[in-house]
Design a protein around this motif. Structure first.
Motif, PDB file in Angstrom:
ATOM      1  N   ALA A 110       0.670  -1.356  -0.026  1.00 33.71           N
ATOM      2  CA  ALA A 110       0.020  -0.087  -0.168  1.00 33.71           C
ATOM      3  C   ALA A 110       0.840   1.201  -0.069  1.00 33.71           C
ATOM      4  O   ALA A 110       1.755   1.361   0.838  1.00 33.71           O
ATOM      5  CB  ALA A 110      -0.774  -0.014   1.131  1.00 33.71           C
ATOM      6  N   TYR A 122     -15.037  -0.891   1.533  1.00 37.51           N
ATOM      7  CA  TYR A 122     -13.663  -0.647   1.065  1.00 37.51           C
ATOM      8  C   TYR A 122     -13.773   0.337  -0.024  1.00 37.51           C
ATOM      9  O   TYR A 122     -14.726   0.122  -1.112  1.00 37.51           O
ATOM     10  CB  TYR A 122     -12.907  -1.868   0.723  1.00 37.51           C
ATOM     11  CG  TYR A 122     -12.648  -2.916   1.972  1.00 37.51           C
ATOM     12  CD1 TYR A 122     -13.907  -3.853   2.291  1.00 37.51           C
ATOM     13  CD2 TYR A 122     -11.592  -3.020   2.575  1.00 37.51           C
ATOM     14  CE1 TYR A 122     -13.570  -4.686   3.388  1.00 37.51           C
ATOM     15  CE2 TYR A 122     -11.445  -3.812   3.771  1.00 37.51           C
ATOM     16  CZ  TYR A 122     -12.556  -4.687   3.837  1.00 37.51           C
ATOM     17  OH  TYR A 122     -12.421  -5.344   5.108  1.00 37.51           O
ATOM     18  N   ARG A 130      -7.914  -2.157  11.678  1.00 36.92           N
ATOM     19  CA  ARG A 130      -7.024  -0.965  11.874  1.00 36.92           C
ATOM     20  C   ARG A 130      -6.655  -0.849  13.239  1.00 36.92           C
ATOM     21  O   ARG A 130      -5.807  -0.213  13.926  1.00 36.92           O
ATOM     22  CB  ARG A 130      -7.334   0.184  11.183  1.00 36.92           C
ATOM     23  CG  ARG A 130      -8.635   0.871  11.671  1.00 36.92           C
ATOM     24  CD  ARG A 130      -8.903   1.901  10.682  1.00 36.92           C
ATOM     25  NE  ARG A 130     -10.087   2.552  11.177  1.00 36.92           N
ATOM     26  CZ  ARG A 130     -11.424   2.285  10.672  1.00 36.92           C
ATOM     27  NH1 ARG A 130     -11.653   1.230   9.951  1.00 36.92           N
ATOM     28  NH2 ARG A 130     -12.494   3.036  11.214  1.00 36.92           N
ATOM     29  N   MET A 160      -7.732  -3.668   6.360  1.00 38.74           N
ATOM     30  CA  MET A 160      -7.295  -4.224   4.984  1.00 38.74           C
ATOM     31  C   MET A 160      -7.956  -5.674   4.784  1.00 38.74           C
ATOM     32  O   MET A 160      -8.093  -6.381   5.686  1.00 38.74           O
ATOM     33  CB  MET A 160      -5.681  -4.325   4.763  1.00 38.74           C
ATOM     34  CG  MET A 160      -4.839  -3.001   5.356  1.00 38.74           C
ATOM     35  SD  MET A 160      -5.028  -1.733   3.990  1.00 38.74           S
ATOM     36  CE  MET A 160      -4.299  -3.000   2.694  1.00 38.74           C
ATOM     37  N   TYR A 183      -6.443   2.339   8.114  1.00 39.99           N
ATOM     38  CA  TYR A 183      -7.293   1.488   7.171  1.00 39.99           C
ATOM     39  C   TYR A 183      -7.463   0.050   7.535  1.00 39.99           C
ATOM     40  O   TYR A 183      -6.550  -0.337   8.179  1.00 39.99           O
ATOM     41  CB  TYR A 183      -7.078   1.668   5.867  1.00 39.99           C
ATOM     42  CG  TYR A 183      -7.104   3.018   5.329  1.00 39.99           C
ATOM     43  CD1 TYR A 183      -6.266   3.990   5.547  1.00 39.99           C
ATOM     44  CD2 TYR A 183      -8.311   3.263   4.669  1.00 39.99           C
ATOM     45  CE1 TYR A 183      -6.158   5.395   5.081  1.00 39.99           C
ATOM     46  CE2 TYR A 183      -8.271   4.767   4.004  1.00 39.99           C
ATOM     47  CZ  TYR A 183      -7.391   5.730   4.452  1.00 39.99           C
ATOM     48  OH  TYR A 183      -7.444   6.787   3.733  1.00 39.99           O
ATOM     49  N   SER A 202      -8.562  -1.508   0.848  1.00 41.74           N
ATOM     50  CA  SER A 202      -8.567  -0.761   2.031  1.00 41.74           C
ATOM     51  C   SER A 202      -9.668  -0.158   2.101  1.00 41.74           C
ATOM     52  O   SER A 202     -10.366   0.496   1.359  1.00 41.74           O
ATOM     53  CB  SER A 202      -7.095   0.324   1.979  1.00 41.74           C
ATOM     54  OG  SER A 202      -7.410   1.075   0.930  1.00 41.74           O
TER      55      SER A 202
END
Length: 122
Positions: free
Chosen positions: A23, A109, A52, A33, A31, A97
């Motif tokens: 990323a 996302y 996160r 994932m 974020y 993300s």
């Protein structure tokens, strides 16, 4: 934000692969994932995600116990370790993300990588 997925390939049933998602352009720990996959003729489905908030993980029932999602914060990279692969795992795998809820929902996302093909032969 850019997500670069890699690590796909062709593997025999019972084998393993490790997917990576690098990323950039985001603060990694801000974020969630996730990994999703889409097989030919099927809808995109949730595979695994890591929060996160403290790295809590969640898995689809179909991969629980075989797949592991983990991250290297220093490298801004999230991984999907896939073991005991079966032909049913054949799909294009996408990393994503986001900050939505629940983590299992693709609509949570905002950013998606380009996908990497995983093919499992019987």
């Amino acid at each position: 934000v850019q997500l670069q997925a890699s690590g796909g390939g062709l593997v025999q049933a019972g084998g393993s692969l490790r997917l990576s998602c690098a990323a950039s352009g985001l603060t990694f720990r801000s974020y969630d994932m996730g990994w999703f996959r889409q097989a030919p003729g099927k809808e995109r489905e949730f595979v695994a995600a890591i929060s996160r908030y403290g790295g809590t993980t969640v898995y689809a029932d179909s991969v629980k116990g075989r797949f592991t999602i983990f991250e290297d914060v220093a490298k801004n990279t999230v991984y999907l370790q896939m073991n005991s692969l079966t032909p049913e795992d054949t799909a294009v795998y996408y990393c994503a993300s986001g900050t939505g809820w629940p983590m299992t929902d693709a609509n949570s996302y905002a950013n998606w990588g380009q996908g990497t093909q995983v093919t499992v032969s019987s």
